[in-house]
Write an enzyme that holds these catalytic residues in place. Structure first.
Site, PDB file in Angstrom:
ATOM      1  N   HIS A 243       0.835  -1.206   0.000  1.00  0.00           N
ATOM      2  CA  HIS A 243       0.000   0.000   0.000  1.00  0.00           C
ATOM      3  C   HIS A 243       0.872   1.258   0.000  1.00  0.00           C
ATOM      4  O   HIS A 243       0.628   2.190  -0.764  1.00  0.00           O
ATOM      5  CB  HIS A 243      -0.888   0.056   1.254  1.00  0.00           C
ATOM      6  CG  HIS A 243      -1.923  -1.015   1.363  1.00  0.00           C
ATOM      7  ND1 HIS A 243      -2.127  -1.728   2.520  1.00  0.00           N
ATOM      8  CD2 HIS A 243      -2.835  -1.477   0.471  1.00  0.00           C
ATOM      9  CE1 HIS A 243      -3.133  -2.575   2.337  1.00  0.00           C
ATOM     10  NE2 HIS A 243      -3.570  -2.457   1.102  1.00  0.00           N
TER      11      HIS A 243
ATOM     12  N   LYS B 218     -16.723  -7.993   7.993  1.00  0.00           N
ATOM     13  CA  LYS B 218     -15.916  -9.044   8.608  1.00  0.00           C
ATOM     14  C   LYS B 218     -15.233  -8.451   9.832  1.00  0.00           C
ATOM     15  O   LYS B 218     -14.898  -7.282   9.833  1.00  0.00           O
ATOM     16  CB  LYS B 218     -14.852  -9.503   7.592  1.00  0.00           C
ATOM     17  CG  LYS B 218     -15.019 -10.959   7.241  1.00  0.00           C
ATOM     18  CD  LYS B 218     -14.078 -11.491   6.212  1.00  0.00           C
ATOM     19  CE  LYS B 218     -12.704 -10.910   6.141  1.00  0.00           C
ATOM     20  NZ  LYS B 218     -11.839 -11.653   5.213  1.00  0.00           N
TER      21      LYS B 218
ATOM     22  N   ARG C 111      -1.683  -5.922  -8.340  1.00  0.00           N
ATOM     23  CA  ARG C 111      -0.556  -6.779  -7.989  1.00  0.00           C
ATOM     24  C   ARG C 111      -0.275  -7.805  -9.072  1.00  0.00           C
ATOM     25  O   ARG C 111       0.846  -8.089  -9.416  1.00  0.00           O
ATOM     26  CB  ARG C 111      -0.848  -7.545  -6.699  1.00  0.00           C
ATOM     27  CG  ARG C 111      -0.705  -6.714  -5.481  1.00  0.00           C
ATOM     28  CD  ARG C 111      -1.371  -7.376  -4.319  1.00  0.00           C
ATOM     29  NE  ARG C 111      -2.823  -7.312  -4.459  1.00  0.00           N
ATOM     30  CZ  ARG C 111      -3.658  -7.445  -3.472  1.00  0.00           C
ATOM     31  NH1 ARG C 111      -3.209  -7.706  -2.277  1.00  0.00           N
ATOM     32  NH2 ARG C 111      -4.948  -7.346  -3.664  1.00  0.00           N
TER      33      ARG C 111
ATOM     34  N   SER D 264      -3.313  -7.763   2.676  1.00  0.00           N
ATOM     35  CA  SER D 264      -3.722  -7.644   4.083  1.00  0.00           C
ATOM     36  C   SER D 264      -4.199  -8.995   4.608  1.00  0.00           C
ATOM     37  O   SER D 264      -3.958  -9.346   5.764  1.00  0.00           O
ATOM     38  CB  SER D 264      -4.838  -6.610   4.225  1.00  0.00           C
ATOM     39  OG  SER D 264      -4.356  -5.327   3.918  1.00  0.00           O
TER      40      SER D 264
END
Ligand code: ADP
Length: 167
Positions: free
Chosen positions: A19, A43, A93, A131
Site C-alpha cells: 500500500h 468481517k 498486484r 492484508s
C-alpha cells in the site's frame, strides 16, 4: 484548472508496504492524494477504522506534504465527487486482481464518467503482499518485518493473543 486530487481507497486492515509503495508512487502525479479508509465492518476487522486512520496519519506525516487521510462509507464516486477529486487510484498486484478491478473501474465510470481510475503496480517484492496474508501470518506468529511498516508491527505486537484474530 483546480488542484488535481486523487483518492486511494481501501480497507488497509492492516496497512502494508505494498500500500505504502502505491501511495509514494502516485503522490508526485497529483497535487494531493487522499487515502480513504472504507468503513466496512462486515468481517471482524483486525484494527478499527479510527485505528487504521491514526496509523495512516502517523506514517504519512513522515512522507511530506500532499497526503490526507479520511474514512468514508457509501458510494466511492460520491465521496470522490465531494472532495472535488478527479481520479481513483488502485493497486494492481497480479492478473488475479485484474478482473475485479476492471469491473469496479467500469462500474464507477458508469456512475460518474468524469472520474478516471488509475492503476499502479508496486515494486515486485511487494506484489505478493496482501492484508489477508499479513493477518494470516500474524495469527500464526510469523515474521512480518519488512512487509508492514514498523508502526504497524508495533501495534500488531500489542494485540493479544495472535490466535484470537481471524484472517
Ligand atoms: P480493498 O478491500 O479495497 O481491496 P485493500 O486494503 O486490500 O482494500 O487494498 C487497497 C488497494 O491497494 C487496492 O487497490 C489493492 O489492489 C491495492 N493493493 C493491495 N495490496 C497491494 C500490493 N501488495 N501492491 C500493490 N497494491 C496493493
Amino acid at each position: 484548472m483546480g488542484a488535481r486530487i486523487a483518492v486511494y481507497p481501501g480497507s488497509f486492515d492492516p496497512l502494508h508496504e505494498g500500500h505504502l509503495d502505491i501511495m509514494r508512487r502516485c503522490r508526485p502525479l497529483f497535487d494531493e492524494v487522499v487515502v480513504a479508509v472504507l468503513e466496512n465492518e462486515g468481517k471482524a476487522p483486525l484494527f478499527s477504522v479510527p485505528e487504521r486512520v491514526d496509523m495512516l496519519r502517523e506514517l504519512l506525516a513522515q512522507e511530506g506534504p500532499g497526503f490526507r487521510v479520511e474514512s468514508f462509507s457509501g458510494l466511492l464516486v460520491e465521496f470522490v465527487d465531494r472532495l472535488g477529486a478527479c481520479a481513483i487510484v488502485r493497486g494492481l498486484r497480479a492478473v488475479s486482481d485484474f478482473e475485479y478491478e476492471f469491473q469496479m473501474a467500469l462500474m464507477n465510470r458508469r456512475l460518474d464518467p468524469r472520474i478516471e481510475t488509475v492503476f499502479m503496480t508496486p515494486r515486485e517484492e511487494y506484489s505478493f503482499v496482501s492484508s489477508r496474508l499479513v493477518k494470516e501470518v500474524f495469527r500464526l506468529g510469523g515474521d512480518l518485518r519488512g512487509l508492514v511498516p514498523d508502526a504497524v508491527l508495533r501495534r500488531l505486537g500489542e494485540r493479544l493473543p495472535p490466535q484470537g484474530v481471524s484472517a
